[in-house]
Write a protein that holds these residues in place. Sequence first.
Motif, mmCIF file in Angstrom:
data_model
loop_
_atom_site.group_PDB
_atom_site.id
_atom_site.type_symbol
_atom_site.label_atom_id
_atom_site.label_comp_id
_atom_site.label_asym_id
_atom_site.label_seq_id
_atom_site.Cartn_x
_atom_site.Cartn_y
_atom_site.Cartn_z
ATOM 1 N N MET A 1 0.849 -1.175 0.000
ATOM 2 C CA MET A 1 0.000 0.000 0.000
ATOM 3 C C MET A 1 0.899 1.245 0.000
ATOM 4 S SD MET A 1 -3.073 1.067 2.599
ATOM 5 C CE MET A 1 -2.200 0.507 4.010
ATOM 6 N N ARG A 2 0.554 2.210 -0.857
ATOM 7 C CA ARG A 2 1.349 3.432 -0.965
ATOM 8 C C ARG A 2 1.059 4.386 0.184
ATOM 9 N NH1 ARG A 2 0.595 4.120 -7.328
ATOM 10 N NH2 ARG A 2 -1.571 4.335 -6.725
ATOM 11 N N THR A 3 2.081 5.153 0.543
ATOM 12 C CA THR A 3 1.913 6.231 1.511
ATOM 13 C C THR A 3 1.211 7.392 0.817
ATOM 14 O OG1 THR A 3 3.984 7.343 0.951
ATOM 15 C CG2 THR A 3 4.090 5.575 2.634
ATOM 16 N N PRO A 4 0.692 8.364 1.595
ATOM 17 C CA PRO A 4 0.121 9.546 0.954
ATOM 18 C C PRO A 4 1.115 10.238 0.013
ATOM 19 C CG PRO A 4 -0.616 9.438 3.214
ATOM 20 C CD PRO A 4 0.413 8.344 3.043
ATOM 21 N N GLU A 5 2.372 10.364 0.438
ATOM 22 C CA GLU A 5 3.365 11.007 -0.428
ATOM 23 C C GLU A 5 3.564 10.227 -1.724
ATOM 24 O OE1 GLU A 5 8.019 12.475 -0.593
ATOM 25 O OE2 GLU A 5 7.132 12.011 1.361
ATOM 26 N N GLU A 6 3.697 8.933 -1.621
ATOM 27 C CA GLU A 6 3.877 8.113 -2.822
ATOM 28 C C GLU A 6 2.674 8.224 -3.755
ATOM 29 O OE1 GLU A 6 6.656 4.569 -0.873
ATOM 30 O OE2 GLU A 6 4.462 4.403 -0.795
ATOM 31 N N THR A 7 1.484 8.324 -3.172
ATOM 32 C CA THR A 7 0.269 8.408 -3.974
ATOM 33 C C THR A 7 0.207 9.713 -4.755
ATOM 34 O OG1 THR A 7 -0.894 6.994 -2.393
ATOM 35 C CG2 THR A 7 -2.258 8.304 -3.885
ATOM 36 N N VAL A 8 0.456 10.847 -4.089
ATOM 37 C CA VAL A 8 0.378 12.126 -4.819
ATOM 38 C C VAL A 8 1.479 12.224 -5.863
ATOM 39 C CG1 VAL A 8 -0.854 13.367 -3.002
ATOM 40 C CG2 VAL A 8 1.649 13.463 -3.054
ATOM 41 N N ARG A 9 2.636 11.693 -5.555
ATOM 42 C CA ARG A 9 3.734 11.706 -6.540
ATOM 43 C C ARG A 9 3.407 10.807 -7.739
ATOM 44 N NH1 ARG A 9 8.132 14.478 -5.055
ATOM 45 N NH2 ARG A 9 8.442 14.947 -2.836
ATOM 46 N N ALA A 10 2.729 9.691 -7.497
ATOM 47 C CA ALA A 10 2.334 8.800 -8.592
ATOM 48 C C ALA A 10 1.362 9.496 -9.540
ATOM 49 C CB ALA A 10 1.723 7.513 -8.038
ATOM 50 N N VAL A 11 0.415 10.255 -8.984
ATOM 51 C CA VAL A 11 -0.532 10.981 -9.824
ATOM 52 C C VAL A 11 0.207 12.010 -10.678
ATOM 53 C CG1 VAL A 11 -2.470 12.607 -9.838
ATOM 54 C CG2 VAL A 11 -2.528 10.598 -8.340
ATOM 55 N N ALA A 12 1.057 12.817 -10.064
ATOM 56 C CA ALA A 12 1.774 13.848 -10.811
ATOM 57 C C ALA A 12 2.660 13.234 -11.891
ATOM 58 C CB ALA A 12 2.601 14.709 -9.861
ATOM 59 N N ALA A 13 3.334 12.136 -11.576
ATOM 60 C CA ALA A 13 4.185 11.471 -12.570
ATOM 61 C C ALA A 13 3.346 10.930 -13.728
ATOM 62 C CB ALA A 13 4.982 10.345 -11.913
ATOM 63 N N GLY A 14 2.185 10.382 -13.414
ATOM 64 C CA GLY A 14 1.295 9.882 -14.464
ATOM 65 C C GLY A 14 0.787 10.988 -15.358
ATOM 66 N N VAL A 15 0.437 12.120 -14.772
ATOM 67 C CA VAL A 15 -0.004 13.267 -15.566
ATOM 68 C C VAL A 15 1.117 13.709 -16.506
ATOM 69 C CG1 VAL A 15 -0.658 15.716 -15.461
ATOM 70 C CG2 VAL A 15 -1.778 14.039 -13.958
ATOM 71 N N CYS A 16 2.341 13.727 -16.011
ATOM 72 C CA CYS A 16 3.482 14.101 -16.868
ATOM 73 C C CYS A 16 3.611 13.139 -18.045
ATOM 74 C CB CYS A 16 4.774 14.136 -16.061
ATOM 75 S SG CYS A 16 4.875 15.530 -14.923
ATOM 76 N N ARG A 17 3.534 11.854 -17.774
ATOM 77 C CA ARG A 17 3.618 10.864 -18.867
ATOM 78 C C ARG A 17 2.512 11.084 -19.880
ATOM 79 N NH1 ARG A 17 3.104 5.488 -16.138
ATOM 80 N NH2 ARG A 17 2.806 4.760 -18.266
ATOM 81 N N LEU A 18 1.319 11.358 -19.385
ATOM 82 C CA LEU A 18 0.177 11.580 -20.268
ATOM 83 C C LEU A 18 0.382 12.825 -21.125
ATOM 84 C CD1 LEU A 18 -2.663 10.621 -21.012
ATOM 85 C CD2 LEU A 18 -3.526 12.017 -19.129
ATOM 86 N N MET A 19 0.811 13.908 -20.505
ATOM 87 C CA MET A 19 0.971 15.171 -21.227
ATOM 88 C C MET A 19 2.119 15.127 -22.233
ATOM 89 S SD MET A 19 -1.521 17.033 -20.329
ATOM 90 C CE MET A 19 -1.075 18.677 -20.857
ATOM 91 N N ARG A 20 3.126 14.324 -21.969
ATOM 92 C CA ARG A 20 4.239 14.210 -22.922
ATOM 93 C C ARG A 20 3.800 13.534 -24.213
ATOM 94 N NH1 ARG A 20 7.371 11.741 -18.491
ATOM 95 N NH2 ARG A 20 8.099 13.500 -17.262
ATOM 96 N N GLY A 21 2.754 12.710 -24.120
ATOM 97 C CA GLY A 21 2.252 12.036 -25.318
ATOM 98 C C GLY A 21 3.179 10.938 -25.792
ATOM 99 N N GLY A 22 3.005 10.554 -27.043
ATOM 100 C CA GLY A 22 3.834 9.519 -27.640
ATOM 101 C C GLY A 22 3.478 8.118 -27.200
ATOM 102 N N LEU A 23 2.337 7.943 -26.555
ATOM 103 C CA LEU A 23 1.914 6.626 -26.076
ATOM 104 C C LEU A 23 1.056 5.932 -27.129
ATOM 105 C CD1 LEU A 23 0.797 7.686 -22.486
ATOM 106 C CD2 LEU A 23 2.975 6.638 -23.118
#
Length: 158
Positions: A1-23
């Motif tokens: 189970m992720r900590t609160p910090e790990e969870t918010v960082r996972a969301v931000a990292a996912g948004v970055c991957r999404l916004m970069r495109g190329g998927l």
Amino acid sequence: MRTPEETVRAVAAGVCRLMRGGLTDAEEAALFDELAACYAEHTDVRHPFQPLGDTPLLSRAALREHFSAGGRPAGVERYDVVDDHVFTTPDPEVVIFEFSYAGVVDGRAFTLPCIFVVRVRDGVIVESRDYVHHVAGARAFGRLPALAAALAATEIAP
């Protein structure tokens, strides 16, 4: 189970991957699922500074739809989380995530300041208030004229 910090960082990292495109379509669909899985089945996510009014996102399905809604700009050369700090609070479920998205779109650098106040329970977000500089985002992605037109056409609530 992720900590609160790990969870918010996972969301931000996912948004970055999404916004970069190329998927690929399959990679993008998997990323939508990963992002949605960071949230509880029933949640309360709000964007109080949304210029055209906040529409609460109250379920994991609504969050998945939010992330998959499109509108990702072309020409994104870089999109990263910078200057990030996670602040703990006396409530172990609540963290404050202060950061900026920074990048380059069509050769123009941008910085998009954000503060998220997030409640994470059992490794998933149950409540979040996402304070984002929406005007800076519209400017960065060449959407300022469209935002201004939408604001001009919107009635101000009493």
